[in-house]
Each structure stands twice: as C-alpha cells, then as structure tokens.
Scaffold this motif. Structure first.
Motif, PDB file in Angstrom:
ATOM      1  N   SER A  49       0.848  -1.192   0.000  1.00 32.05           N
ATOM      2  CA  SER A  49       0.000   0.000   0.000  1.00 32.05           C
ATOM      3  C   SER A  49       0.880   1.237   0.000  1.00 32.05           C
ATOM      4  O   SER A  49       2.098   1.158   0.151  1.00 32.05           O
ATOM      5  CB  SER A  49      -0.925   0.006   1.229  1.00 32.05           C
ATOM      6  N   ASP A  50       0.237   2.394  -0.139  1.00 35.97           N
ATOM      7  CA  ASP A  50       0.968   3.654  -0.176  1.00 35.97           C
ATOM      8  C   ASP A  50       1.194   4.159   1.241  1.00 35.97           C
ATOM      9  O   ASP A  50       0.283   4.181   2.060  1.00 35.97           O
ATOM     10  CB  ASP A  50       0.178   4.687  -0.981  1.00 35.97           C
ATOM     11  N   LEU A  57       4.045   6.539  -4.816  1.00 32.44           N
ATOM     12  CA  LEU A  57       2.943   5.596  -4.868  1.00 32.44           C
ATOM     13  C   LEU A  57       3.478   4.168  -4.895  1.00 32.44           C
ATOM     14  O   LEU A  57       4.512   3.896  -5.492  1.00 32.44           O
ATOM     15  CB  LEU A  57       2.097   5.819  -6.122  1.00 32.44           C
ATOM     16  N   THR A  61      -0.491   0.693  -7.151  1.00 32.43           N
ATOM     17  CA  THR A  61      -1.396   1.843  -7.265  1.00 32.43           C
ATOM     18  C   THR A  61      -1.107   2.619  -8.537  1.00 32.43           C
ATOM     19  O   THR A  61      -2.023   3.017  -9.260  1.00 32.43           O
ATOM     20  CB  THR A  61      -1.256   2.754  -6.040  1.00 32.43           C
ATOM     21  N   ARG A  64      -2.504   0.674 -11.448  1.00 28.54           N
ATOM     22  CA  ARG A  64      -3.970   0.755 -11.517  1.00 28.54           C
ATOM     23  C   ARG A  64      -4.415   2.089 -12.120  1.00 28.54           C
ATOM     24  O   ARG A  64      -5.298   2.132 -12.973  1.00 28.54           O
ATOM     25  CB  ARG A  64      -4.577   0.597 -10.115  1.00 28.54           C
ATOM     26  N   GLU A 148      -3.748  12.221  -8.879  1.00 30.47           N
ATOM     27  CA  GLU A 148      -3.067  11.383  -7.895  1.00 30.47           C
ATOM     28  C   GLU A 148      -3.326  11.971  -6.514  1.00 30.47           C
ATOM     29  O   GLU A 148      -2.410  12.216  -5.722  1.00 30.47           O
ATOM     30  CB  GLU A 148      -1.576  11.295  -8.209  1.00 30.47           C
ATOM     31  N   PRO A 171      -8.847   8.550  -7.518  1.00 31.19           N
ATOM     32  CA  PRO A 171      -9.267   7.736  -6.387  1.00 31.19           C
ATOM     33  C   PRO A 171     -10.517   8.386  -5.775  1.00 31.19           C
ATOM     34  O   PRO A 171     -10.448   9.488  -5.246  1.00 31.19           O
ATOM     35  CB  PRO A 171      -8.083   7.807  -5.410  1.00 31.19           C
ATOM     36  N   VAL A 179     -10.224   3.373  -7.181  1.00 29.12           N
ATOM     37  CA  VAL A 179      -9.779   3.990  -8.433  1.00 29.12           C
ATOM     38  C   VAL A 179     -10.895   3.841  -9.456  1.00 29.12           C
ATOM     39  O   VAL A 179     -11.376   2.737  -9.717  1.00 29.12           O
ATOM     40  CB  VAL A 179      -8.495   3.323  -8.956  1.00 29.12           C
ATOM     41  N   ALA A 209      -7.455   2.026  -3.291  1.00 30.48           N
ATOM     42  CA  ALA A 209      -6.306   2.936  -3.215  1.00 30.48           C
ATOM     43  C   ALA A 209      -6.329   3.619  -1.859  1.00 30.48           C
ATOM     44  O   ALA A 209      -7.344   3.592  -1.149  1.00 30.48           O
ATOM     45  CB  ALA A 209      -6.360   3.979  -4.338  1.00 30.48           C
ATOM     46  N   ARG A 210      -5.210   4.223  -1.511  1.00 29.26           N
ATOM     47  CA  ARG A 210      -5.136   4.978  -0.259  1.00 29.26           C
ATOM     48  C   ARG A 210      -4.209   6.164  -0.478  1.00 29.26           C
ATOM     49  O   ARG A 210      -3.078   6.180  -0.029  1.00 29.26           O
ATOM     50  CB  ARG A 210      -4.654   4.096   0.894  1.00 29.26           C
TER      51      ARG A 210
END
Length: 257
Positions: A49-50, A57, A61, A64, A148, A171, A179, A209-210
C-alpha cells in the motif's frame, strides 16, 4: 542483482498481485522507466500500500491508475499531483513526453519531479506549480486527466478542461477509496447509483487505493497555517493596504474613502 533484473521481478510480482496480465503499453512503460531514478529506497519493492505522508505511490497503485487512464500515443494528458515524477514518466512513455503536463501545489514536489524527470531523460514533460483544483487551462482540452489525490468528485475546472471524448481517472472517496474512470455522459447512460458527477458516467473501477486528499492552497508544507501570524506577515510585506481579518474590514473601508 542488476536493475533490469529487479525491474523484471517487480513486474512479475505486480501481475501476481493484481491478478491479471499487464496491458502492453503499461508493461512497456514499466520496463523502460528507471524507477531507481525516482525512488531512492527499495525502488523495486512491491509495497502492499501507499505510505502516509510520502509522494511515492506503491507500484500497484501507479499501475492501476495508469492502466485505467487508457492513454494512447499522442493523447494530451494532465497529471494532477506531480509527486516524484514517476507517473509522469510512465505516461510519457505511452503518450509522448511533449503531451504530458503535470501540476502540483507543493513547490518542493515540483522541483523534485522536474529534477527526476530530467535525470531520467524526460525533460519535455511540463511540470508547473499550480493549484490542481484549477487544472492547467493554457493547454486544455485534455484527452486524459489523472488525479493522484483523493477526491469525492473531480473539481469543476478539471471536468471543463476535458475533451468531449476524454476520460478522468481518480481515487474516489476519502478514507476508503476506489480507483475509477469517468467519461462524459452525453447519452445519459449513468445509472441512479453512479457516484460520478453530473454529466459523467463511471466506465471502469480498478481496485482500492489509499492516497492523500487533494490539498487546497495554504495546506501544503511550509505554508503558515496560523491565521494571525500569516496576516501579520502580509501586513508587514504589503503595508496598510494588505488584507486584514473580516472584523476590521469596516475600519479599512473608512480609512480608504
């Protein structure tokens, strides 16, 4: 292990993580863009994950977002959120560097993205310090717009800068994000449960996404958040005609007339 081998391992891991093969254009971009130029620490690690507070990123992510963008060679692309410049380089490999325009509200991010892109050979990508909510109207319309940063819906200015047959990817959401790709809905095909803004319809969802929320001017780093200190600095810089707090506007009005 050399960078090419690390890059190949990252790509193989991404396909496993995403559960599907990568599209030809995204795969080529991943193979050609030297991620180590943009990311210092473990550039080819497949982070799950971010990380909060970072401009980098997770590879999944980035893939995607760019895959959902579905850009083609010659498409004019606006990227909102320059970050470290890696996504801009990926898009430049797909659309052509002169067709990529990136903006960021953070001056430090703009400087970093420019430096990284130049070192990696993508000098033709335009990176400018702008409030992303206002887009970059000088070069509109755009065939593709990528945010983003997390938003409930893209700002109106960005929607107005999209070409009639274009696509916006972002997102969607706040703490929980998905997304999504939206396109203009001239035929009125959007369903009642579609969370796309009026006049648009959701055409694709591309997983979770985060990302950090889109910043407003004044929320970026190194900007004074305390209102009193900020206004004191403005008065010192601009003198008696500087903007004061609302409670003194009637005094200013009397003094100026």
């Amino acid at each position: 292990m050399d960078e090419a081998s690390l890059r190949a391992d990252m790509i193989e891991g991404l396909e496993h993580q995403l559960g599907e093969p990568l599209g030809a254009s995204v795969l080529t971009a991943l193979q050609r863009v030297p991620r180590e130029t943009f990311v210092d620490d473990s550039p080819y690690a497949n982070a799950a994950s971010d990380e909060a507070g970072t401009r980098v990123l997770a590879p999944a992510t980035a893939v995607r977002l760019i895959a959902a963008l579905d850009a083609a060679e010659g498409d004019d692309v606006l990227l909102v959120g320059a970050g470290v410049g890696y996504s801009a380089a990926m898009i430049a490999e797909i659309a052509g560097a002169r067709h990529v325009h990136a903006v960021d509200i953070d001056r430090e991010a703009v400087s970093l993205a420019r430096s990284n892109l130049s070192e990696a050979g993508y000098d033709a990508v335009l990176v400018d310090r702008r409030d992303g909510a206002n887009g970059l109207p000088e070069y509109a319309p755009y065939d593709r717009i990528l945010l983003e940063a997390a938003v409930v819906e893209p700002p109106r200015a960005l929607r107005e800068q999209l070409d009639d047959g274009g696509r916006i990817v972002y997102p969607r959401g706040t703490t929980v994000q998905t997304v999504v790709a939206i396109e203009p809905d001239a035929a009125g095909e959007a369903g009642p449960d579609d969370d796309a803004p009026a006049g648009f319809r959701t055409v694709e969802t591309a997983g979770p996404a985060r990302l950090r929320p889109m910043l407003a001017d004044g929320e970026q780093r190194d900007v004074e958040r305390n209102r009193t200190r900020r206004e004191d600095a403005e008065r010192a810089a601009y003198g008696r005609l500087a903007r004061h707090g609302w409670e003194q506007e009637w005094i200013d009005w009397d003094d100026r007339h």
